[in-house]
Design an enzyme around this catalytic site. Structure first.
Site, PDB file in Angstrom:
ATOM      1  N   HIS A 165       6.234 -73.054  37.364  1.00 33.06           N
ATOM      2  CA  HIS A 165       4.939 -73.464  36.780  1.00 33.06           C
ATOM      3  C   HIS A 165       4.601 -74.893  37.197  1.00 33.06           C
ATOM      4  O   HIS A 165       3.496 -75.176  37.658  1.00 33.06           O
ATOM      5  CB  HIS A 165       4.990 -73.349  35.251  1.00 33.06           C
ATOM      6  N   LYS A 224      -9.611 -99.970  33.596  1.00 27.46           N
ATOM      7  CA  LYS A 224     -10.422 -98.823  34.023  1.00 27.46           C
ATOM      8  C   LYS A 224     -11.121 -98.173  32.834  1.00 27.46           C
ATOM      9  O   LYS A 224     -12.308 -97.890  32.870  1.00 27.46           O
ATOM     10  CB  LYS A 224      -9.539 -97.794  34.726  1.00 27.46           C
ATOM     11  N   HIS A 257      11.792 -93.116  34.363  1.00 31.26           N
ATOM     12  CA  HIS A 257      11.995 -91.691  34.117  1.00 31.26           C
ATOM     13  C   HIS A 257      13.448 -91.378  33.829  1.00 31.26           C
ATOM     14  O   HIS A 257      13.796 -90.236  33.560  1.00 31.26           O
ATOM     15  CB  HIS A 257      11.560 -90.879  35.341  1.00 31.26           C
ATOM     16  N   SER A 309       1.783 -80.801  55.051  1.00 27.98           N
ATOM     17  CA  SER A 309       0.348 -80.639  54.835  1.00 27.98           C
ATOM     18  C   SER A 309      -0.257 -81.901  54.219  1.00 27.98           C
ATOM     19  O   SER A 309      -1.301 -82.385  54.657  1.00 27.98           O
ATOM     20  CB  SER A 309       0.109 -79.430  53.938  1.00 27.98           C
ATOM     21  N   TYR A 354       0.476 -90.907  40.182  1.00 26.10           N
ATOM     22  CA  TYR A 354      -0.792 -91.599  40.439  1.00 26.10           C
ATOM     23  C   TYR A 354      -1.568 -90.917  41.550  1.00 26.10           C
ATOM     24  O   TYR A 354      -2.804 -90.985  41.581  1.00 26.10           O
ATOM     25  CB  TYR A 354      -0.550 -93.080  40.722  1.00 26.10           C
ATOM     26  N   TRP A 381      11.346 -78.831  37.863  1.00 26.66           N
ATOM     27  CA  TRP A 381      10.649 -79.193  39.112  1.00 26.66           C
ATOM     28  C   TRP A 381      11.285 -80.414  39.750  1.00 26.66           C
ATOM     29  O   TRP A 381      11.100 -80.678  40.931  1.00 26.66           O
ATOM     30  CB  TRP A 381       9.163 -79.432  38.853  1.00 26.66           C
TER      31      TRP A 381
END
Lengths: 523, 267
Positions: A75, A329, A301, A167, A255, A140
């Site tokens: 997923h 921002k 992390h 790619s 990001y 993942w």
């Protein structure tokens, strides 16, 4: 711009399957990317519904734990590498040449190849679920030694990552070359639309980060099959090394997933506020600052791996700094809306929801930067809630804002506003029902990536599953909206909206097959 | 002092705003719908809890300000109400302000966080050492000075997991052998793993730490009250990652010595 029609025969659109297989046209390739991303979005979404179905109740009802782990892993890989990244490349292909007044991308054949690498990569990943031993099941992040234990599916995943990485690198080279070389006369860097800026920065991030990831999975591959021991403690290797390399890629990656969305909503909010973007220059510099910081915060992390105190302090301080440009921002978007004259068509609704919900995700991110508190948050559902508030509410809602904003430009027809609003409200309400309770689950002590849980977590998990189904099925409305707009509907003018800013609104809707064969003059 | 002031403020803000959404649910079901960190029973867990509450208060206030401005704009500056767009594109004063204020807030957060980290990483002067080894899928505990060691694995029967039997009160959070710790003693844990990476986590005792093959990590715990405290492996470690709980039983010193004796006699 009368001279643009001189070369008429170029406007013949090729027919049939070869149009799509051999195309070098940025609009066609953009369309391919967007459809590919949408299909992957539905595939990844279906997997998340399997996960949520199993988690509806404590106990094992639907799948076995090994398959559950494959689902969480695939997923994430499908959504990150199959849906969000290609989706944004689709936007880049369609919009960057039209926004900077270029006739096409700088490297059209490379462009074709970078798209056609994707379908085989995606197939490889999906097939991995059916080989002996099943698909990747180590998350993942593919942490060894767990990922070294997996079957052939892990090798399939490694090759998938190689192809997707290739790619992305080719796509990035193309985008950088286009932006730096093909701007119309007068389009200086500081006049570029913010979407072009954020993509330029994203492309550099990709160039720097993807090869690192490719290297990490290649080392994993040689560990698995060729007798090396980079990450295998039994051979003198270091499993934590993989985590450092992975997150050196992984943090810029988040990001990469969010900056183009920031770009899109920086286009959408001014249009529907009828007021120029507030603080353009500070937006550009904030994006550059975020990109720079993304390379020096990776170990946040992995606070729990047992770093030296000095390392923990450094990564905590550096991570906290990210709050500053991100805050700039958000305040700039608010200031753009302030004293504007707003209307709330679907793109604007998505852009506002994106700012509001990304604020939630950004703020929980700030809590996790605090190392001592993160020892409680780490690897719980609090994290799962956080990154869905950034990646779904930030990247995906931003992307949806862009879809509705430019769909009339792409198809030449207005989309169905009523259906668009249904899609919006069901998505946003479903999203919050799904993920807001997960903050509570994580704080109360539910670890992530478990197929079964203690009884005190049952109530919020049920709520979350109900939300997931609302959100999931709402996405089919988008399919209807897009197909309806392609088939027909109210003709869109070249401006589509009320006095929108940008060169893409000076060409007809839909734009002719080739635009800006003669560059426009930008004042 | 700023910290303690902030703590007080935190309490007030939390009770007013009901930060974690407590207000969504009537008070009588709050016991079921747990929304916050578990009640801390060690100094480290308490420090983490206080930091967490402080930051939650700060981010709640920031979020409320952002949402207030946003909704005010949405209501006030809409075209249907005849709002005319202003022309301004920047304001140096505002931009400096919303760069400097967040920076000051961050510094205010960094100071107590740094202190907390220094406390957590200080494993010196411990009273005893327990070596924790994670494996697929359970834990092994070794009381290194006492010549006591044993395995600790899930005690929930398979029939409860598959649903053929009613799930017990501590479903998935019960083990065959508790990790018994003495009250008020500084226990230094040495963590490692046999196969893949695991993470040892009992929320009420404090944060988690990874157990990594080939590495030895450290953490410490000093329990302030007796009782049974439950946790789980927190790092994905394969098929049965969800089935390797941790149960810590804190007892007074006399009971602890008796337990050690009993363990040794078991061999």
């Amino acid at each position: 711009m009368t001279s643009t029609v001189a070369d008429h025969h170029h406007d013949e659109v090729p027919k049939g399957i070869s149009r799509w297989l051999f195309t070098t046209n940025h609009k066609d390739i953009g369309t391919l990317y967007l459809w590919f991303a949408f299909i992957m979005f539905l595939v990844g979404g279906a997997m998340s519904l399997i996960i949520r179905t199993e988690l509806f109740q404590p106990g094992l009802q639907v799948v076995d734990p090994h398959f559950f782990n494959q689902m969480t892993t695939v997923h994430a890989l499908v959504m990150v590498f199959g849906a969000v990244m290609p989706g944004f490349v689709g936007f880049a292909n369609w919009m960057i040449p039209m926004m900077i007044g270029a006739p096409d991308m700088a490297l059209p054949r490379l462009n074709n190849w970078s798209f056609w690498l994707l379908p085989p990569a995606a197939l490889l990943l999906i097939i991995s679920l059916f080989v002996p031993g099943g698909g990747p099941a180590a998350g993942w992040t593919l942490y060894p030694p767990l990922s070294s234990q997996g079957g052939m599916g892990v090798d399939f995943t490694i090759f998938t990552v190689h192809l997707l990485g290739m790619s992305s690198i080719l796509g990035s080279i193309n985008i950088i070359a286009t932006i730096l070389n093909m701007r119309a006369p007068g389009m200086t860097l500081m006049k570029m639309p913010l979407f072009v800026w954020t993509w330029l920065i994203t492309a550099f991030l990709l160039l720097a980060a993807i090869p690192v990831f490719a290297g990490a999975v290649t080392m994993l591959l040689t560990d698995r099959h060729f007798g090396t021991a980079f990450f295998d403690p039994a051979g003198g290797g270091d499993p934590v090394l993989f985590q450092h390399i992975f997150w050196f890629f992984g943090h810029p990656e988040v990001y990469i997933l969010i900056l183009p969305a920031f770009g899109i909503i920086s286009q959408v909010i001014p249009t529907f506020s009828r007021k120029p973007l507030f603080g353009y220059t500070s937006m550009v510099f904030a994006s550059v600052a975020i990109a720079f910081l993304s390379f020096i915060v990776w170990a946040h992390h992995m606070y729990t791996v047992g770093m030296p105190l000095s390392g923990e302090l450094f990564f905590m301080y550096a991570t906290m700094l990210i709050a500053i440009p991100t805050g700039v921002k958000i305040f700039n978007w608010l200031a753009t809306m302030w004293r504007g004259s707003m209307t709330f068509e679907t793109p604007m609704l998505y852009a506002i929801a994106c700012v509001a919900l990304f604020t939630v995700g950004g703020l929980t991110g700030l809590t996790m930067s605090i190392t001592p508190a993160d020892f409680q948050y780490h690897d719980t559902y609090y994290i799962v809630a956080h990154f869905h508030y950034t990646i779904f509410a930030g990247s995906v809602l931003g992307m949806l804002a862009g879809v509705y904003y430019w769909l009339p430009k792409w198809t030449g027809h207005m989309y169905d506003e009523t259906l668009g609003k249904w899609h919006f409200w069901l998505t946003v309400i479903g999203f919050n029902i799904t993920f807001f309770p997960q903050h509570f689950l994580g704080l109360a002590g539910m670890p992530r990536r478990i197929p079964d849980y203690a009884l005190q977590f049952a109530d919020f998990n049920q709520v979350s599953t109900i939300g997931a189904f609302i959100m999931g099925f709402a996405q089919l409305i988008l399919l209807v909206v897009v197909v309806k707009a392609i088939r027909g509907g109210k003709e869109a003018s070249s401006e589509v909206w009320e006095n929108p800013e940008g060169l893409e609104w000076t060409v007809p809707s839909p734009p002719p097959y080739h635009t800006f064969a003669t560059p426009p003059q930008v004042r | 002092m700023i910290v303690s002031r902030l703590m007080q403020l935190t309490g007030k803000v939390l009770s007013v705003t009901g930060i974690a959404g407590l207000w969504i649910f009537p008070a009588n079901v709050q016991a079921e719908w747990k929304v916050n960190l578990q009640r801390p029973i060690t100094e480290i867990a308490r420090v983490q809890y206080d930091l967490h509450m402080m930051i939650m208060a700060i981010i709640t206030v920031i979020a409320l300000i952002v949402f207030a401005v946003m909704f005010y704009s949405i209501i006030r500056f809409r075209k249907s109400k005849g709002a005319q767009p202003a022309k301004f594109t920047h304001s140096t004063k505002a931009e400096v302000l919303w760069t400097v204020i967040p920076t000051l807030i961050l510094i205010g957060m960094a100071v107590p966080s740094t202190k907390a980290l220094l406390l957590m990483e200080d494993t010196t002067e411990s009273d005893m050492v327990v070596k924790v080894t994670g494996f697929q899928w359970g834990w092994h505990y070794d009381y290194m000075e006492e010549n006591v060691s044993f395995y600790s694995m899930l005690a929930t029967p398979q029939s409860q997991i598959t649903g053929s039997e009613t799930k017990g009160e501590n479903y998935l959070l019960e083990v065959n052998n508790h990790l018994v710790l003495p009250l008020g003693k500084k226990v230094r844990f040495l963590l490692t793993a046999k196969d893949v990476i695991h993470a040892w986590w009992v929320p009420q005792l404090g944060g988690k730490k990874d157990a990594i093959p080939g590495f030895i990590n450290e953490m410490w715990v000093r329990a302030d009250e007796t009782g049974i405290f439950r946790g789980q492996c927190a790092e994905l470690c394969g098929k049965d990652h969800g089935y390797m709980p941790i149960v810590v039983e804190v007892v007074d010193d006399a009971q602890y010595q008796a337990w050690l004796e009993g363990r040794r006699n078991q061999g």
